[in-house]
Design an enzyme around this catalytic site. Structure first.
Site, PDB file in Angstrom:
ATOM      1  N   LYS A 129     -30.170  -3.128  72.721  1.00 50.45           N
ATOM      2  CA  LYS A 129     -29.493  -3.290  71.553  1.00 50.45           C
ATOM      3  C   LYS A 129     -30.492  -2.815  70.390  1.00 50.45           C
ATOM      4  O   LYS A 129     -30.177  -2.775  68.978  1.00 50.45           O
ATOM      5  CB  LYS A 129     -29.331  -4.829  71.272  1.00 50.45           C
ATOM      6  N   GLY A 130     -31.810  -2.485  70.746  1.00 51.35           N
ATOM      7  CA  GLY A 130     -32.709  -1.977  69.497  1.00 51.35           C
ATOM      8  C   GLY A 130     -32.408  -0.892  68.749  1.00 51.35           C
ATOM      9  O   GLY A 130     -32.920  -0.939  67.820  1.00 51.35           O
TER      10      GLY A 130
ATOM     11  N   GLU B 252     -32.816   6.390  70.841  1.00 46.75           N
ATOM     12  CA  GLU B 252     -33.588   5.187  71.214  1.00 46.75           C
ATOM     13  C   GLU B 252     -34.541   4.679  69.984  1.00 46.75           C
ATOM     14  O   GLU B 252     -34.970   5.342  69.126  1.00 46.75           O
ATOM     15  CB  GLU B 252     -34.677   5.534  72.400  1.00 46.75           C
TER      16      GLU B 252
ATOM     17  N   ASP C  91     -41.945   3.700  75.017  1.00 44.96           N
ATOM     18  CA  ASP C  91     -42.961   2.929  75.209  1.00 44.96           C
ATOM     19  C   ASP C  91     -43.763   3.451  76.590  1.00 44.96           C
ATOM     20  O   ASP C  91     -44.263   4.526  76.700  1.00 44.96           O
ATOM     21  CB  ASP C  91     -42.727   1.682  75.161  1.00 44.96           C
TER      22      ASP C  91
ATOM     23  N   LYS D 212     -44.672   5.542  71.205  1.00 48.73           N
ATOM     24  CA  LYS D 212     -46.241   5.016  71.630  1.00 48.73           C
ATOM     25  C   LYS D 212     -46.967   5.746  72.638  1.00 48.73           C
ATOM     26  O   LYS D 212     -46.611   5.121  73.707  1.00 48.73           O
ATOM     27  CB  LYS D 212     -46.055   3.506  71.742  1.00 48.73           C
TER      28      LYS D 212
ATOM     29  N   PHE E  87     -47.337  -4.309  69.221  1.00 48.28           N
ATOM     30  CA  PHE E  87     -46.181  -4.406  69.440  1.00 48.28           C
ATOM     31  C   PHE E  87     -45.524  -4.687  68.020  1.00 48.28           C
ATOM     32  O   PHE E  87     -45.972  -5.566  67.203  1.00 48.28           O
ATOM     33  CB  PHE E  87     -46.247  -5.968  70.230  1.00 48.28           C
ATOM     34  N   VAL E  88     -44.314  -4.037  67.902  1.00 46.84           N
ATOM     35  CA  VAL E  88     -43.841  -4.016  66.793  1.00 46.84           C
ATOM     36  C   VAL E  88     -42.171  -4.654  66.596  1.00 46.84           C
ATOM     37  O   VAL E  88     -41.737  -4.613  67.601  1.00 46.84           O
ATOM     38  CB  VAL E  88     -43.867  -2.665  65.836  1.00 46.84           C
TER      39      VAL E  88
ATOM     40  N   ASP F 222     -37.188  -6.206  68.376  1.00 44.37           N
ATOM     41  CA  ASP F 222     -37.110  -7.564  68.584  1.00 44.37           C
ATOM     42  C   ASP F 222     -38.348  -8.403  69.192  1.00 44.37           C
ATOM     43  O   ASP F 222     -39.090  -7.445  70.076  1.00 44.37           O
ATOM     44  CB  ASP F 222     -35.919  -8.214  69.644  1.00 44.37           C
TER      45      ASP F 222
ATOM     46  N   ARG G 284     -34.714  -8.749  64.746  1.00 43.14           N
ATOM     47  CA  ARG G 284     -34.278  -7.233  64.571  1.00 43.14           C
ATOM     48  C   ARG G 284     -33.658  -7.058  63.195  1.00 43.14           C
ATOM     49  O   ARG G 284     -33.430  -5.829  62.976  1.00 43.14           O
ATOM     50  CB  ARG G 284     -32.908  -7.501  65.575  1.00 43.14           C
TER      51      ARG G 284
HETATM   52  P1  IMP Z   1     -40.143   1.497  77.988  1.00 46.85           P
HETATM   53  O1  IMP Z   1     -39.211   1.629  79.112  1.00 46.85           O
HETATM   54  O2  IMP Z   1     -41.334   0.712  78.319  1.00 46.85           O
HETATM   55  O3  IMP Z   1     -40.295   2.753  77.343  1.00 46.85           O
HETATM   56  O4  IMP Z   1     -39.447   0.504  76.800  1.00 46.85           O
HETATM   57  C1  IMP Z   1     -38.554   0.670  76.013  1.00 46.85           C
HETATM   58  C2  IMP Z   1     -37.958  -0.438  75.396  1.00 46.85           C
HETATM   59  O5  IMP Z   1     -38.848  -1.653  75.278  1.00 46.85           O
HETATM   60  C3  IMP Z   1     -37.687  -0.254  73.793  1.00 46.85           C
HETATM   61  O6  IMP Z   1     -36.286   0.300  73.948  1.00 46.85           O
HETATM   62  C4  IMP Z   1     -37.642  -1.768  73.388  1.00 46.85           C
HETATM   63  O7  IMP Z   1     -36.458  -2.367  73.532  1.00 46.85           O
HETATM   64  C5  IMP Z   1     -38.605  -2.363  74.081  1.00 46.85           C
HETATM   65  N1  IMP Z   1     -39.986  -1.984  73.513  1.00 46.85           N
HETATM   66  C6  IMP Z   1     -41.210  -1.382  73.688  1.00 46.85           C
HETATM   67  N2  IMP Z   1     -42.172  -1.550  72.825  1.00 46.85           N
HETATM   68  C7  IMP Z   1     -41.664  -2.454  72.048  1.00 46.85           C
HETATM   69  C8  IMP Z   1     -42.250  -3.127  70.911  1.00 46.85           C
HETATM   70  O8  IMP Z   1     -43.370  -2.651  70.390  1.00 46.85           O
HETATM   71  N3  IMP Z   1     -41.454  -4.053  70.100  1.00 46.85           N
HETATM   72  C9  IMP Z   1     -40.312  -4.353  70.440  1.00 46.85           C
HETATM   73  N4  IMP Z   1     -39.698  -3.909  71.730  1.00 46.85           N
HETATM   74  C10 IMP Z   1     -40.305  -2.922  72.421  1.00 46.85           C
HETATM   75 MG    MG Z   2     -34.370  -0.779  73.587  1.00 45.20          MG
END
Ligand code: IMP
Ligand code: MG
Length: 180
Positions: A42-43, A97, A101, A129, A152-153, A159, A165
């Site tokens: 949902k982000g 996206e 992360d 990141k 963490f943002v 969220d 959000r």
């Molecule tokens: P990844 O699979 O680790 O790259 O994570 C991606 C998902 O994790 C993103 O679409 C976010 O929903 C969540 N996420 C990663 N870092 C953050 C953050 O700093 N704040 C909030 N959500 C995050």
């Molecule tokens: Mg997301």
């Protein structure tokens, strides 16, 4: 809500300026290609609607829902909660996206869309990141809004336990918020 924010990383003005630049770049690159913008819920909702509203060529939209996060920690296993609503065979896909992360969610999404026979798949992420990237993730986002440090943002769709959000900016939470 605002009093739980330690500091603002990106203001509303910085966000909207950068989003307009990205949308112009996408409008040039995808003119005549009839792309499908695929949002990862949902982000991405805020970023998605801002990008699509500023995209000037014909396009379509679709959404995927996956989940990999609980609190501040990636659980490591990515689940597909809801798939696409249309055939994407031979289509040009731009995945939108909120944040790249560890790269797990996007690598999973990228492989999934490729396996459905898309002609091309590119990633456009609002935040990146790079310090958090998991070893073995080779996927590189072609379009990045802002590269940020390893914090963490929240806000602009992102969220913490489903809250924050609706903040119009990107902020860093006070440490005590995590301890509750
Ligand atoms: P990844 O699979 O680790 O790259 O994570 C991606 C998902 O994790 C993103 O679409 C976010 O929903 C969540 N996420 C990663 N870092 C953050 C953050 O700093 N704040 C909030 N959500 C995050
Ligand atoms: Mg997301």
């Amino acid at each position: 809500m605002h009093n739980q924010i330690d500091h603002i990383l990106l203001t509303e003005e910085q966000i909207s300026a950068r989003v307009r630049e990205l949308a112009s770049q996408l409008s040039r690159d995808y003119d005549g290609k009839n792309p499908i913008f695929v949002g990862v819920l949902k982000g991405v909702v805020m970023f998605f609607s801002d990008i699509v509203r500023n995209f000037t060529a014909p396009c379509q939209i679709d959404f995927l829902s996956i989940s990999s996060y609980e609190g501040c920690n990636s659980t490591g296993n990515v689940k597909m909660l809801q798939g696409l609503s249309q055939d994407i065979t031979g289509r040009h896909i731009v995945i939108l996206e909120d944040i790249f992360d560890t790269g797990r969610s996007l690598s999973f999404t990228y492989d999934y869309l490729k396996s459905l026979g898309a002609a091309s798949v590119e990633v456009c992420t609002f935040l990146d990141k790079p310090e958090r990237r998991m070893p073995g993730v080779t996927l590189k986002p072609k379009y990045v809004g802002y590269t940020i440090p390893n914090e963490f943002v929240v806000g602009y769709g992102l969220d913490y336990n489903e809250y924050f959000r609706n903040l119009p900016y990107i902020g860093v939470l006070k440490p005590e918020v995590y301890q509750n």
